[in-house]
Design a protein around this motif. Structure first.
Motif: not given
Length: 533
Positions: A487-499
């Motif tokens: 989830a952190l990886a998705q957040l850092l990539a600004d993939h909000r739905d993925g987070f």
């Protein structure tokens, strides 16, 4: 029908009295202003219900903070319905010894704006800062000729109103006349006993508000030789629980615990008059026992079940049942304590108390009483664990159950500076508002997995605060808040739905494992689709 002024004269003379079992004055300022707006426009504000009897009841010696004389000899009228409205009018129209806008009584100073360009606006307001401007007519002056004339002279002398004083005085006179001429319907009950008076109130009170069970039993068990009503005692219990650090609990579960301790299983719909007759003389002892039992229940919730503050208890019925248990079993053994913890978590995940099911609660009270007395075990059969809700709604008991699990599972949380967060203090102080959204701008932003307890500097979003953390703090801070690496990886990539998707999957898996561990084979999963098909 009585003129408003006649009604207030009855209170001022001590002939119309407020019984001590009435709930205290609780109206907010906007409700007081709305009442005056209705009166000026000629709208009905409801009737006043009074009981006229020669019976002597303990009554308030002050109404709206104004001292009233003792009751005169002979029959007296007791106010059963209309306390909030009558106190508002008495407190704002009758002369008060304290100057306007000072001390604790400033709420009682209400003013009518004169010369407003649009009469459709709400023309009444409170004023508690400094001396009000001349174009504000104090309601305190409406019924007192001397005060009204003094205000008229002020309008003529004040530079801001002198040029238009005649029109403003005319408007003030019209306002005063409308208030003086306003009539209030008075429904009178004659004779009989207190039980019949309270029953009449519960059926025909004009406000449409049914008297609550605790208020009814409080009235029916009132004893003149005692200073405190049942309502007073319930308020005292709530205050003592709040003082313990647990926070505010509602009056209803406290009252229901008292009823359960009397031996009743139907704590929601018992025959209150029969209950009052049965426990009237012993009520003080029952209330004292309930207070001790509830404090034991609160200690169990805080230190055994892991509930740090009252607002996180999933269902109020759980507090009632725990209070009943600790009344019968003040010092449970280890096995009983573990069984209670298992029962608490299982009932938090299931639907057994959803919607205040009266049958389920009666059965649960019977079972809990038997368990406390060593005659039965606490069975979880037939309970179904509900799936994690999508939305963050702390009115939902299942959401509160999840929050409790998360608090206990992840333990210590770290702030943006890497220091521990005083989590319990923050939850007690801020309530549900302590849970902040992590990301925005996505259709799943309301998802429960999109919330954490993490204070940020003013103007900084949680998302940006996390993404800007130094590398040495990023991992320990996010892990402490239940944000897994994926989830952190998705957040850092600004993939909000993925987070949100990754964090939801991780939390659901962890919570389901805990539910299975606690509930075992007795607590099964509800596999019914959410649409009920």
């Amino acid at each position: 029908m009585l003129l408003l002024e006649q009604l207030l004269d009855e209170v001022r003379a001590g002939r119309l009295r407020v019984p001590r079992f009435q709930r205290p004055y609780v109206w907010h300022p906007h409700q007081m202003l709305d009442l005056y707006d209705s009166i000026e426009r000629g709208y009905p504000i409801g009737s006043i219900l009074v009981w006229e009897t020669s019976r002597s009841l303990p009554t308030l010696d002050r109404v709206a903070g104004i001292e009233v004389p003792p009751a005169p000899d002979g029959p007296v009228a007791y106010l059963l319905d209309g306390h909030q409205r009558l106190s508002t009018l008495f407190g704002t129209l009758v002369h008060r010894p304290e100057p306007a806008g000072t001390g604790r009584d400033r709420q009682w100073w209400i003013y009518r704006t004169l010369g407003a360009p649009d009469q459709r606006d709400l023309l009444f307001q409170h004023w508690g800062k400094h001396a009000p401007p001349a174009d504000l007519l104090p309601m305190q002056a409406v019924l007192r000729t001397v005060d009204f004339l003094a205000h008229a002279r002020r309008l003529a002398r004040d530079p801001t109103t002198a040029g238009n004083s005649d029109a403003l005085v005319d408007e003030a006179e019209q306002v005063a006349q409308r208030i003086k001429a306003y009539k209030i319907p008075v429904i009178r009950l004659f004779g009989g006993d207190l039980e019949h008076a309270v029953e009449a109130f519960s059926r025909v009170n004009s406000s449409g508000r049914q008297i609550s069970p605790d208020q009814m039993v409080s009235a029916l068990t009132y004893q003149a030789e005692h200073d405190e009503t049942l309502t007073d005692r319930i308020a005292s219990i709530r205050e003592s629980i709040a003082d313990s650090g647990f926070g505010d609990v509602a009056a209803e579960p406290v009252f229901q615990t008292i009823v359960a301790i009397t031996g009743e299983d139907d704590v929601q719909g018992a025959r209150w008059t029969a209950l009052a007759d049965r426990v009237g003389k012993t009520l003080d002892g029952v209330v004292a026992q309930a207070e001790v039992a509830l404090h034991r229940a609160v200690r169990f919730l805080r230190y055994e079940a892991g509930v740090p503050v009252a607002w996180l208890v999933p269902y109020p019925q759980q507090l009632v049942l725990l209070g009943l248990f600790f009344h019968h079993r003040p010092d449970p053994d280890g096995a009983q304590g573990r069984a209670l913890v298992r029962w608490f978590w299982s009932t938090s995940w299931s639907t057994v108390f959803v919607g205040g099911n009266a049958f389920q609660l009666r059965r649960a009270l019977h079972q809990m009483r038997a368990f406390a007395n060593g005659k039965a075990e606490l069975s979880l059969q037939g309970q179904y664990a509900q799936p994690l809700p999508d939305r963050f709604d702390t009115e939902d008991g299942r959401v509160r159950a999840f929050l409790l699990w998360e608090l206990n599972h992840f333990g210590q949380r770290y702030g943006l500076d890497g220091e521990p967060i005083e989590l319990v203090d923050l939850l007690a102080r801020s309530g549900p508002a302590a849970y902040r959204r992590i990301v925005t701008g996505t259709r799943d932003a309301a998802n429960i997995a999109n919330r954490i307890v993490l204070p940020t500097p003013p103007g900084a979003s949680v998302r940006d605060a996390l993404r800007n953390l130094p590398l040495k703090l990023l991992r320990p801070v996010t892990v402490s808040h239940g944000i897994p690496p994926a989830a952190l990886a998705q957040l850092l990539a600004d993939h909000r739905d993925g987070f949100i998707r990754e964090r939801t999957a991780a939390l659901v898996g962890l919570e389901q494992g805990f539910i299975q561990e606690i509930g075992g084979e007795d607590l099964t999963w509800d596999t019914t689709p959410e649409d009920g098909s």
